[in-house]
Write a protein that holds these residues in place. Structure first.
Motif, PDB file in Angstrom:
ATOM      1  N   SER A  40      -2.710  36.149  42.337  1.00 22.49           N
ATOM      2  CA  SER A  40      -1.425  36.160  41.621  1.00 22.49           C
ATOM      3  C   SER A  40      -1.474  35.288  40.378  1.00 22.49           C
ATOM      4  O   SER A  40      -0.972  35.670  39.305  1.00 22.49           O
ATOM      5  CB  SER A  40      -0.322  35.687  42.568  1.00 22.49           C
ATOM      6  N   GLN A  44      -1.081  36.679  36.539  1.00 22.75           N
ATOM      7  CA  GLN A  44      -0.027  36.211  35.640  1.00 22.75           C
ATOM      8  C   GLN A  44      -0.589  35.985  34.234  1.00 22.75           C
ATOM      9  O   GLN A  44       0.006  36.394  33.225  1.00 22.75           O
ATOM     10  CB  GLN A  44       0.591  34.927  36.203  1.00 22.75           C
ATOM     11  N   GLU A 103       8.359  34.210  38.956  1.00 21.25           N
ATOM     12  CA  GLU A 103       7.215  33.403  39.400  1.00 21.25           C
ATOM     13  C   GLU A 103       7.467  32.799  40.777  1.00 21.25           C
ATOM     14  O   GLU A 103       6.577  32.778  41.640  1.00 21.25           O
ATOM     15  CB  GLU A 103       6.951  32.296  38.384  1.00 21.25           C
ATOM     16  N   ARG A 106       7.244  35.614  43.117  1.00 20.11           N
ATOM     17  CA  ARG A 106       5.841  35.988  43.272  1.00 20.11           C
ATOM     18  C   ARG A 106       5.090  34.993  44.141  1.00 20.11           C
ATOM     19  O   ARG A 106       4.274  35.348  44.991  1.00 20.11           O
ATOM     20  CB  ARG A 106       5.185  36.061  41.893  1.00 20.11           C
TER      21      ARG A 106
END
Length: 318
Positions: A40, A44, A103, A106
């Motif tokens: 992840s 990003q 975020e 996530r």
């Protein structure tokens, strides 16, 4: 082995080139594993780089427009830029807020995915362990079945040996009874021979006395002496025959006694073998009862024939 950012970016580029959405799950599948948190974070940065590359180029107004519109066009352009920058700043703030919330979401999703992946790995390990235990249990069941079959065969063999020992013991018992009858007959014959020998000895003593008397009267009765001498010779021969008969009867009696003693020893050995066979059968029955499942009907076990208890020595003599 940890997954690097370059590997994540390369996988995402491959998926994008193939026209697929480079989601975290797709990238992790393309990599063949890895932590959702690391993937992840790398994704990003990858998405930010893609957005920066796709952002439109902002340049000042062209010189031709500036020359034609002059100062008014410049003020209008400056006002438009200021308004656009204000709106862009607001949108950036909103986008930053949304990005921050995304975020957080996530990160929570990545943590949850890591937790689910760990639980899935643990579940897979548990399943493998249970499969191994199941295989080991099946092997143990097969081993116990083999041992049960071997114990059943051994029990049948022990039962057969016990039957043979019982038959041998019965045969020896009959032989002992037969020899006991013969011994009694020999004892009766010996007693009869002893009685005959006693009678012969009495006759010999009587004839010896008569011989002595005849010798004293020899001068007067030679004919009677000769006759008495003949009778004495006959009596002596009869006494010798009786002695030989007594010795033969004694020899037969001693032989019968030795044979009876041997038969008694054979019977003792047969009884010992029968006792050992019975102990082996009892031990096998115990082992069989230990390995047979409790739900198995008792009627399915092979019958065990117990050896008959031998008679006492006194009962044999009676």
């Amino acid at each position: 082995m940890a997954t690097t950012k370059e590997q994540v970016w390369a996988a995402a580029d491959e998926l994008a080139a193939e026209g697929k959405n480079p989601t975290l799950a797709n990238v992790r599948e393309r990599l063949g594993g890895g932590s959702y948190t690391d993937i992840s974070a790398a994704m990003q940065v990858w998405r930010a780089n893609r957005q920066a590359a796709a952002a439109p180029i902002r340049e000042p107004a062209p010189a031709a427009i500036t020359e034609k519109l002059g100062e008014l066009a410049g003020e209008i352009w400056a006002a438009a830029l200021e308004l656009a920058n204000a709106r862009l700043s607001a949108e950036r703030e909103a986008l930053e807020q949304a990005r921050h919330e995304a975020e957080q979401t996530r990160q929570e999703a990545a943590d949850l995915a890591d937790q689910i992946a760990a639980e899935l790995d643990q579940a897979r390990a548990t399943l493998r362990q249970q499969a191994e235990q199941l295989a080991a249990g099946a092997a143990e069941i097969e081993r116990l079945r083999g041992e049960l079959a071997a114990n059943a065969e051994a029990l049948n063999a022990a039962t057969h040996r016990a039957d043979i020992a019982e038959a041998s013991r019965a045969e020896l018992q009959a032989r002992v009874e037969q020899l006991t009858g013969l011994l009694r007959e020999e004892q009766a014959a010996r007693q009869e021979a002893e009685a005959d020998a006693y009678a012969v000895r009495a006759d010999v003593a009587r004839l010896t006395a008569e011989l002595a008397a005849s010798e004293r009267r020899a001068s007067d009765a030679e004919a009677r002496a000769s006759k008495a001498e003949q009778e004495t010779g006959q009596a002596r021969r009869e006494a010798e025959s009786a002695r030989f008969a007594e010795q033969a009867a004694q020899a037969r009696l001693e032989s019968a006694a030795r044979e009876i003693e041997q038969l008694r020893r054979d019977r003792a050995e047969a009884e010992e073998r029968a006792r050992k066979s019975e102990e082996e059968a009892a031990e096998l029955r115990g082992r069989l009862a230990a390995v047979v499942p409790s739900d198995q009907p008792r009627g399915e076990q092979p019958p065990v024939r117990r050896a008959r208890k031998p008679k006492d020595k006194g009962e044999d003599e009676r």
